[in-house]
Every structure is written in C-alpha cells, then in structure tokens.
Design an enzyme around this catalytic site. Structure first.
Site, PDB file in Angstrom:
ATOM      1  N   ARG A   1       0.835  -1.207   0.000  1.00 41.12           N
ATOM      2  CA  ARG A   1       0.000   0.000   0.000  1.00 41.12           C
ATOM      3  C   ARG A   1       0.868   1.255   0.000  1.00 41.12           C
ATOM      4  O   ARG A   1       1.698   1.454   0.888  1.00 41.12           O
ATOM      5  CB  ARG A   1      -0.928  -0.005   1.216  1.00 41.12           C
TER       6      ARG A   1
ATOM      7  N   LYS B   1     -13.588   5.660 -16.709  1.00 40.84           N
ATOM      8  CA  LYS B   1     -14.582   4.693 -16.195  1.00 40.84           C
ATOM      9  C   LYS B   1     -13.970   3.855 -15.071  1.00 40.84           C
ATOM     10  O   LYS B   1     -13.624   2.689 -15.256  1.00 40.84           O
ATOM     11  CB  LYS B   1     -15.114   3.819 -17.345  1.00 40.84           C
TER      12      LYS B   1
ATOM     13  N   GLU C   1     -25.490  13.478 -15.542  1.00 40.40           N
ATOM     14  CA  GLU C   1     -25.909  12.215 -16.162  1.00 40.40           C
ATOM     15  C   GLU C   1     -26.655  11.405 -15.126  1.00 40.40           C
ATOM     16  O   GLU C   1     -26.884  11.871 -14.014  1.00 40.40           O
ATOM     17  CB  GLU C   1     -24.698  11.445 -16.711  1.00 40.40           C
TER      18      GLU C   1
HETATM   19  N1  PDD Z   1     -22.829   2.212 -17.009  1.00 41.38           N
HETATM   20  N2  PDD Z   1     -22.807   7.272 -17.438  1.00 41.38           N
HETATM   21  C1  PDD Z   1     -22.484   6.471 -16.409  1.00 41.38           C
HETATM   22  C2  PDD Z   1     -22.154   7.093 -15.093  1.00 41.38           C
HETATM   23  C3  PDD Z   1     -22.448   5.073 -16.581  1.00 41.38           C
HETATM   24  O1  PDD Z   1     -22.089   4.282 -15.547  1.00 41.38           O
HETATM   25  C4  PDD Z   1     -22.784   4.524 -17.843  1.00 41.38           C
HETATM   26  C5  PDD Z   1     -22.745   3.053 -18.112  1.00 41.38           C
HETATM   27  C6  PDD Z   1     -23.126   5.404 -18.884  1.00 41.38           C
HETATM   28  C7  PDD Z   1     -23.471   4.929 -20.269  1.00 41.38           C
HETATM   29  O2  PDD Z   1     -22.319   4.547 -20.971  1.00 41.38           O
HETATM   30  P1  PDD Z   1     -22.367   3.421 -22.100  1.00 41.38           P
HETATM   31  O3  PDD Z   1     -23.409   3.847 -23.071  1.00 41.38           O
HETATM   32  O4  PDD Z   1     -21.026   3.422 -22.655  1.00 41.38           O
HETATM   33  O5  PDD Z   1     -22.747   2.125 -21.383  1.00 41.38           O
HETATM   34  C8  PDD Z   1     -23.123   6.772 -18.650  1.00 41.38           C
HETATM   35  C9  PDD Z   1     -22.530   0.810 -17.185  1.00 41.38           C
HETATM   36  C10 PDD Z   1     -23.389   0.082 -18.141  1.00 41.38           C
HETATM   37  C11 PDD Z   1     -22.393   0.133 -15.827  1.00 41.38           C
HETATM   38  O6  PDD Z   1     -21.697   0.713 -15.016  1.00 41.38           O
HETATM   39  O7  PDD Z   1     -22.905  -0.970 -15.613  1.00 41.38           O
END
Ligand code: PDD
Length: 284
Positions: free
Chosen positions: A100, A147, A179
């Site tokens: 860590r 992500k 979003e």
């Molecule tokens: N989630 N915004 C957020 C915060 C998200 O977590 C997601 C997708 C999207 C849509 O992105 P995309 O069209 O690329 O799936 C927008 C995924 C599906 C999940 O965390 O399970």
C-alpha cells in the site's frame, strides 16, 4: 452451474478465482472497467468499448498487455465457455498488486478480470412503461470521463432514488444535470430537438450516446450537445437514458413531474429501434 471466469490468463470456476487483498483495485479503487452487452451470443459495439478502455488506461497510466483484438478473443471465448446467449460481459483492469502506497508502483502487472452475467436485455418491460427519476446532487469525483470502479457515490444516489420511490437518479451539479447514476441522460425539447450534455470530464463518454447521436443525425433529428437544467428536463416533451445494457429507456417522470404526457415518447422509441437494428447487424 458456476460460471467460468477469466483471471490473468486463466479460465477458472468463479469460486476459484481469487485476487490479492493488496490489489490496488481493492485498496484504492485504482481500476477501470467496461460493460459490453451480449445478444444472441454476440457482442454489441465491442470496438466502442475497447476504444474507451484504451482511453481510460491511458488517462491513468495503466498498461494492459493485451491489444483490443486479443481482448476480443477473450470476450468471445467467455461467451462460448458460459454459453451466454443474452446479458453482459464485465471487464475490469486494476493497476495490480503492490504494498500500500499512494504513489503508483512501478513494474507491477495489471490484474485483468472478466465475468459474464446472464439476463434478458432485449425484452424489457420498462421500454413500454418508462422509468422514473429522482434528481439528486452529484457527489462524484471530477474525472467522470474515466470509467473507474469508484462507484460508491453513484450507488448511494441509486439507493436514495429508490428510497424516494424512483427507479434511478439523475445527478445535478451547479444547476445542470450531469448524467444518470449508471446511464447518460437525454431530453427531447417540445420542438423535437434531442439535447444531450456535451463531452467533458463531468460525465462518462457514453458509447451508446455516441451511436445515438450518429443515428439522430442520419434520421434528421436535430441535436444540441449542451448542458440542460432540471427545469428544462421537467418541461421536455420526452426524456430518456442510454447505456450499454439498457440501450434506450424512456423516462416518464422526474421527481413529481410527468415528462410530456407521462408516457414513453416516439423519439426514444425510434432511437431504440434504430440503435438495436444497427448494432445487432454489426454485433460480433
Ligand atoms: N454504465 N454514465 C455512467 C455514469 C455510466 O455508468 C454509464 C454506463 C453510462 C453509459 O455509458 P455506455 O453507453 O457506454 O454504457 C453513462 C454501465 C453500463 C455500468 O456501469 O454498468
């Protein structure tokens, strides 16, 4: 039947796949992920997800030893090994295992995990009824374009939305909707313009969103990429979410306000149908 999962080059029964307690994904949420839908045993928009994965890795300086084509083979193999007809593939890459330390370690191999989840994604009763949304403050970090697996604020928002009797949350920051907790937020104004927030570090660059904008352009639906307010969303003709496993789902109520006539709208239906038509045709 336990699933077969992928862990660092090995195919294992899910009960035997183990990751170290020193993994930085566990200790620091130092990990990124992708979710790809599977329909009829084929991957929907794989290359879109692969491109965003590369971008997330580059932003965090995580290096994956596998190129998109090699990752595609693993995706297709996990579908085959689990006989997955419909559902999703979850992929996660963490920086790896190290003592860590807040500074990134050097010379460690990333941890790569893939597993499947079988579930109906095509036949969704919410396509007809729509979903309901609660507006909540956006309490996430400032790099939502990456992500990462640090999903606790989104998870907290989801639970609070459900506690308020809604299906999901739309997150609000500085007076604008960023979003959804796990999806992109869109509205259609009363003059038929599709409004979706422009890309920045405030939101995830949705792969489904990108397809929908292409479709809107080719269908002659006017598009404005700009931030919109909660009041604008409540006064819209239609609202909907998009994501990899929901595709397009109409939103029929925001807090206590019905959207439009309170029923699933025609533009969201048209976009969903065209999206599935196009993405099923190039599924791999
Ligand atoms: N989630 N915004 C957020 C915060 C998200 O977590 C997601 C997708 C999207 C849509 O992105 P995309 O069209 O690329 O799936 C927008 C995924 C599906 C999940 O965390 O399970």
């Amino acid at each position: 039947m336990p699933r077969t999962v992928y862990l660092n080059g090995d195919w294992l029964p899910e009960t035997e796949a183990k990751v170290s307690i020193f993994d930085r994904g566990f200790l620091f949420a130092d990990a990124i992920y992708e979710v790809t839908a599977v329909i009829g045993g084929r991957l929907i928009d794989y290359y879109g997800h692969a491109a965003r994965l590369q971008r997330s890795m580059a932003e965090l300086g995580i290096s994956c030893p596998l190129e998109p084509e090699a990752l595609l083979v693993i995706h297709q193999e996990i579908v085959r090994r689990n006989d997955l007809r419909e559902g999703l593939i979850y992929l996660q890459i963490s920086r790896g295992v190290a003592d860590r330390d807040f500074a990134y370690p050097t010379g460690v191999d990333p941890t790569l995990v893939l597993f499947t989840q079988s579930k109906p994604v095509l036949e969704n009763p919410r396509v007809a009824t729509g979903i309901t949304i609660a507006l909540l403050p956006d309490q996430r970090w400032a790099r939502r374009d990456i992500k990462t697996v640090q999903l606790l604020p989104a998870s907290m928002a989801k639970i609070e939305a459900v506690r308020r009797g809604a299906d999901d949350a739309w997150l609000v920051e500085n007076g604008f909707i960023t979003e959804g907790s796990e999806a992109t937020a869109h509205i259609v104004t009363r003059d038929g313009t599709l409004v979706t927030r422009g890309l920045s570090s405030a939101l995830l660059h949705g792969i489904t969103r990108a397809s929908l904008l292409d479709i809107a352009h080719s269908e002659g639906i006017p598009v404005e990429e700009r931030a919109f307010t909660p009041d604008e969303a409540k006064a819209a003709a239609e609202a909907f979410i998009s994501s990899a496993t929901n595709f397009v789902l109409p939103v029929t109520r925001i807090d206590d306000t019905p959207v439009g006539d309170g029923r699933a709208g025609p533009i969201s239906r048209q976009l969903r149908e065209r999206y599935l038509e196009i993405r099923l045709a190039d599924a791999i």
